[in-house]
Scaffold this motif. Structure first.
Motif, PDB file in Angstrom:
ATOM      1  N   TRP A   9       0.885  -1.172   0.000  1.00  8.98           N
ATOM      2  CA  TRP A   9       0.000   0.000   0.000  1.00  8.98           C
ATOM      3  C   TRP A   9       0.916   1.213   0.000  1.00  8.98           C
ATOM      4  O   TRP A   9       1.961   1.206   0.662  1.00  8.98           O
ATOM      5  CB  TRP A   9      -0.889   0.029   1.250  1.00  8.98           C
ATOM      6  CG  TRP A   9      -1.862   1.169   1.242  1.00  8.98           C
ATOM      7  CD1 TRP A   9      -3.145   1.138   0.783  1.00  8.98           C
ATOM      8  CD2 TRP A   9      -1.629   2.526   1.681  1.00  8.98           C
ATOM      9  NE1 TRP A   9      -3.716   2.379   0.894  1.00  8.98           N
ATOM     10  CE2 TRP A   9      -2.805   3.255   1.444  1.00  8.98           C
ATOM     11  CE3 TRP A   9      -0.542   3.185   2.233  1.00  8.98           C
ATOM     12  CZ2 TRP A   9      -2.940   4.602   1.751  1.00  8.98           C
ATOM     13  CZ3 TRP A   9      -0.652   4.541   2.538  1.00  8.98           C
ATOM     14  CH2 TRP A   9      -1.850   5.234   2.295  1.00  8.98           C
ATOM     15  N   SER A  10       0.547   2.250  -0.752  1.00  4.89           N
ATOM     16  CA  SER A  10       1.358   3.469  -0.758  1.00  4.89           C
ATOM     17  C   SER A  10       0.472   4.657  -1.056  1.00  4.89           C
ATOM     18  O   SER A  10      -0.291   4.643  -2.021  1.00  4.89           O
ATOM     19  CB  SER A  10       2.446   3.335  -1.842  1.00  4.89           C
ATOM     20  OG  SER A  10       3.305   4.452  -1.818  1.00  4.89           O
ATOM     21  N   GLY A  11       0.542   5.696  -0.224  1.00  2.00           N
ATOM     22  CA  GLY A  11      -0.295   6.878  -0.433  1.00  2.00           C
ATOM     23  C   GLY A  11       0.342   7.865  -1.388  1.00  2.00           C
ATOM     24  O   GLY A  11      -0.317   8.376  -2.297  1.00  2.00           O
ATOM     25  N   MET A  59       1.682   4.868   9.168  1.00  2.00           N
ATOM     26  CA  MET A  59       0.499   5.733   9.088  1.00  2.00           C
ATOM     27  C   MET A  59      -0.107   5.850  10.480  1.00  2.00           C
ATOM     28  O   MET A  59       0.395   5.253  11.426  1.00  2.00           O
ATOM     29  CB  MET A  59      -0.513   5.143   8.097  1.00  2.00           C
ATOM     30  CG  MET A  59      -0.012   5.070   6.664  1.00  2.00           C
ATOM     31  SD  MET A  59       0.227   6.686   5.888  1.00  2.00           S
ATOM     32  CE  MET A  59      -1.468   7.145   5.569  1.00  2.00           C
ATOM     33  N   ALA A  61      -0.677   6.638  13.990  1.00  2.00           N
ATOM     34  CA  ALA A  61       0.424   6.890  14.911  1.00  2.00           C
ATOM     35  C   ALA A  61       1.200   5.589  14.990  1.00  2.00           C
ATOM     36  O   ALA A  61       0.868   4.711  15.788  1.00  2.00           O
ATOM     37  CB  ALA A  61      -0.096   7.313  16.275  1.00  2.00           C
ATOM     38  N   GLU A  62       2.190   5.441  14.075  1.00  2.00           N
ATOM     39  CA  GLU A  62       2.989   4.214  14.014  1.00  2.00           C
ATOM     40  C   GLU A  62       2.111   2.978  13.802  1.00  2.00           C
ATOM     41  O   GLU A  62       2.230   1.983  14.501  1.00  2.00           O
ATOM     42  CB  GLU A  62       3.844   4.066  15.291  1.00  2.00           C
ATOM     43  CG  GLU A  62       4.863   5.184  15.476  1.00  2.00           C
ATOM     44  CD  GLU A  62       5.905   5.221  14.358  1.00  2.00           C
ATOM     45  OE1 GLU A  62       6.400   4.166  13.951  1.00  2.00           O
ATOM     46  OE2 GLU A  62       6.202   6.336  13.864  1.00  2.00           O
ATOM     47  N   SER A  91       8.076   3.012   3.950  1.00  2.00           N
ATOM     48  CA  SER A  91       8.633   4.347   4.126  1.00  2.00           C
ATOM     49  C   SER A  91       8.026   5.001   5.366  1.00  2.00           C
ATOM     50  O   SER A  91       6.912   4.663   5.780  1.00  2.00           O
ATOM     51  CB  SER A  91       8.299   5.167   2.874  1.00  2.00           C
ATOM     52  OG  SER A  91       8.669   6.511   3.058  1.00  2.00           O
ATOM     53  N   TYR A  92       8.767   5.926   5.959  1.00  2.00           N
ATOM     54  CA  TYR A  92       8.281   6.643   7.140  1.00  2.00           C
ATOM     55  C   TYR A  92       8.827   8.061   7.097  1.00  2.00           C
ATOM     56  O   TYR A  92       9.651   8.396   6.243  1.00  2.00           O
ATOM     57  CB  TYR A  92       8.719   5.920   8.428  1.00  2.00           C
ATOM     58  CG  TYR A  92      10.201   6.017   8.681  1.00  2.00           C
ATOM     59  CD1 TYR A  92      11.096   5.248   7.934  1.00  2.00           C
ATOM     60  CD2 TYR A  92      10.717   6.905   9.615  1.00  2.00           C
ATOM     61  CE1 TYR A  92      12.467   5.354   8.136  1.00  2.00           C
ATOM     62  CE2 TYR A  92      12.084   7.009   9.827  1.00  2.00           C
ATOM     63  CZ  TYR A  92      12.952   6.233   9.080  1.00  2.00           C
ATOM     64  OH  TYR A  92      14.293   6.357   9.268  1.00  2.00           O
ATOM     65  N   ASP A  93       8.405   8.876   8.080  1.00  2.00           N
ATOM     66  CA  ASP A  93       8.919  10.246   8.120  1.00  2.00           C
ATOM     67  C   ASP A  93       9.548  10.552   9.471  1.00  2.00           C
ATOM     68  O   ASP A  93      10.756  10.440   9.651  1.00  2.00           O
ATOM     69  CB  ASP A  93       7.787  11.227   7.774  1.00  2.00           C
ATOM     70  CG  ASP A  93       8.292  12.647   7.606  1.00  2.00           C
ATOM     71  OD1 ASP A  93       9.483  12.886   7.852  1.00  2.00           O
ATOM     72  OD2 ASP A  93       7.496  13.539   7.229  1.00  2.00           O
ATOM     73  N   TRP A  94       8.737  10.900  10.451  1.00  2.00           N
ATOM     74  CA  TRP A  94       9.272  11.446  11.695  1.00  2.00           C
ATOM     75  C   TRP A  94       9.455  10.414  12.804  1.00  2.00           C
ATOM     76  O   TRP A  94      10.028  10.731  13.839  1.00  2.00           O
ATOM     77  CB  TRP A  94       8.357  12.559  12.201  1.00  2.00           C
ATOM     78  CG  TRP A  94       6.937  12.090  12.370  1.00  2.00           C
ATOM     79  CD1 TRP A  94       6.419  11.428  13.441  1.00  2.00           C
ATOM     80  CD2 TRP A  94       5.866  12.250  11.428  1.00  2.00           C
ATOM     81  NE1 TRP A  94       5.086  11.151  13.216  1.00  2.00           N
ATOM     82  CE2 TRP A  94       4.720  11.647  12.003  1.00  2.00           C
ATOM     83  CE3 TRP A  94       5.755  12.827  10.152  1.00  2.00           C
ATOM     84  CZ2 TRP A  94       3.491  11.613  11.340  1.00  2.00           C
ATOM     85  CZ3 TRP A  94       4.532  12.786   9.506  1.00  2.00           C
ATOM     86  CH2 TRP A  94       3.427  12.194  10.099  1.00  2.00           C
ATOM     87  N   LEU A 123      11.167   8.666   3.986  1.00  2.00           N
ATOM     88  CA  LEU A 123      10.550   9.336   2.831  1.00  2.00           C
ATOM     89  C   LEU A 123      10.906   8.676   1.501  1.00  2.00           C
ATOM     90  O   LEU A 123      10.794   7.461   1.379  1.00  2.00           O
ATOM     91  CB  LEU A 123      10.859  10.831   2.868  1.00  2.00           C
ATOM     92  CG  LEU A 123      10.258  11.529   4.112  1.00  2.00           C
ATOM     93  CD1 LEU A 123      10.763  12.958   4.241  1.00  2.00           C
ATOM     94  CD2 LEU A 123       8.741  11.492   4.084  1.00  2.00           C
TER      95      LEU A 123
HETATM   96  C1  LIG Z   1      -1.958  10.145   7.928  1.00  2.00           C
HETATM   97  C2  LIG Z   1      -0.464   9.969   8.012  1.00  2.00           C
HETATM   98  C3  LIG Z   1       0.088   9.441   9.173  1.00  2.00           C
HETATM   99  C4  LIG Z   1       1.466   9.265   9.302  1.00  2.00           C
HETATM  100  N1  LIG Z   1       1.986   8.748  10.456  1.00  2.00           N
HETATM  101  C5  LIG Z   1       3.333   8.569  10.568  1.00  2.00           C
HETATM  102  C6  LIG Z   1       3.902   8.043  11.763  1.00  2.00           C
HETATM  103  O1  LIG Z   1       3.211   7.708  12.726  1.00  2.00           O
HETATM  104  N2  LIG Z   1       5.253   7.882  11.806  1.00  2.00           N
HETATM  105  C7  LIG Z   1       6.072   8.236  10.761  1.00  2.00           C
HETATM  106  O2  LIG Z   1       7.283   8.042  10.867  1.00  2.00           O
HETATM  107  N3  LIG Z   1       5.547   8.740   9.605  1.00  2.00           N
HETATM  108  C8  LIG Z   1       4.221   8.902   9.492  1.00  2.00           C
HETATM  109  N4  LIG Z   1       3.687   9.416   8.322  1.00  2.00           N
HETATM  110  C9  LIG Z   1       4.584   9.757   7.218  1.00  2.00           C
HETATM  111  C10 LIG Z   1       4.594   8.668   6.135  1.00  2.00           C
HETATM  112  O3  LIG Z   1       4.939   7.419   6.654  1.00  2.00           O
HETATM  113  C11 LIG Z   1       5.601   9.081   5.042  1.00  2.00           C
HETATM  114  O4  LIG Z   1       5.149  10.283   4.435  1.00  2.00           O
HETATM  115  C12 LIG Z   1       5.812   7.995   3.993  1.00  2.00           C
HETATM  116  O5  LIG Z   1       6.902   8.383   3.162  1.00  2.00           O
HETATM  117  C13 LIG Z   1       4.575   7.788   3.128  1.00  2.00           C
HETATM  118  O6  LIG Z   1       4.845   6.711   2.264  1.00  2.00           O
HETATM  119  P1  LIG Z   1       4.027   6.486   0.911  1.00  2.00           P
HETATM  120  O7  LIG Z   1       4.570   7.520  -0.088  1.00  2.00           O
HETATM  121  O8  LIG Z   1       4.352   5.097   0.486  1.00  2.00           O
HETATM  122  O9  LIG Z   1       2.587   6.712   1.212  1.00  2.00           O
HETATM  123  C14 LIG Z   1       2.309   9.617   8.213  1.00  2.00           C
HETATM  124  C15 LIG Z   1       1.752  10.130   7.041  1.00  2.00           C
HETATM  125  C16 LIG Z   1       0.379  10.318   6.928  1.00  2.00           C
HETATM  126  C17 LIG Z   1      -0.205  10.859   5.653  1.00  2.00           C
END
Ligand SMILES: Cc1cc2nc3c(=O)[nH]c(=O)nc-3n(C[C@H](O)[C@H](O)[C@H](O)COP(=O)(O)O)c2cc1C
Length: 143
Positions: A9-11, A59, A61-62, A91-94, A123
């Motif tokens: 799955w990827s947004g 997505m 909260a973790e 992938s993840y962000d913060w 990212l």
């Molecule tokens: C609704 C939402 C919730 C997210 N929650 C987290 C999180 O809990 N921890 C984190 O590290 N990143 C979080 N992210 C960031 C995504 O994991 C990051 O943007 C990732 O690159 C998205 O991957 P994708 O392009 O495959 O969708 C969140 C992003 C969105 C849109």
């Protein structure tokens, strides 16, 4: 022919890029590689494969994405996953990768043979990350 299946799955496309690189790495002689968005996949795609990579970004909260990926992963809690070579990625962000650790443990709890640590990339994957994905695909092709 041996089958390696990659379901994700990827947004916004980051995990999709990882999935594509894993699929590319798995494309070696004698291996049939199937790459599917989770919206097109069923649990039988996993149960039929010789080795499987499952991808989802962090997505909520973790957490796994809740409308498609979460129910899909839940559907894998079945006898048929026992001993199946599986890896998870995304992938993840913060965050600190907690969602991936939890997912890995969950797959182990289902009885899957988790063959490598979950692969997480911050990212958008760059060359280095894409190479790790390809290597993971090559590794999957050995099962
Ligand atoms: C609704 C939402 C919730 C997210 N929650 C987290 C999180 O809990 N921890 C984190 O590290 N990143 C979080 N992210 C960031 C995504 O994991 C990051 O943007 C990732 O690159 C998205 O991957 P994708 O392009 O495959 O969708 C969140 C992003 C969105 C849109």
């Amino acid at each position: 022919m041996k089958k390696v299946t990659v379901i994700y799955w990827s947004g916004t496309g980051n995990t999709e890029k990882m999935a594509e690189a894993i699929a590319e790495g798995a494309k070696v002689e004698g291996i049939d590689v199937i790459l599917k968005n989770v919206s097109e996949a069923s649990s039988e795609d996993v149960f039929d494969a010789d080795a499987v990579a499952l991808g989802c970004p962090s997505m909520g909260a973790e957490e796994l994405e809740d409308s498609e990926m979460e129910p899909f992963v839940e559907s894998l809690n079945n006898e048929k996953i026992k001993g199946k070579p599986v890896v998870v990625f995304g992938s993840y962000d913060w965050g600190d990768g907690e969602w991936m650790k939890n997912w890995e443990e969950r797959m182990k709890g289902y009885g899957a043979n988790v063959i490598a640590e979950g692969l997480i990339i911050n990212l958008t994957p760059e060359e280095d990350g894409l190479n790790k994905c390809k290597q993971l695909g090559e590794n999957l092709a050995k099962y």
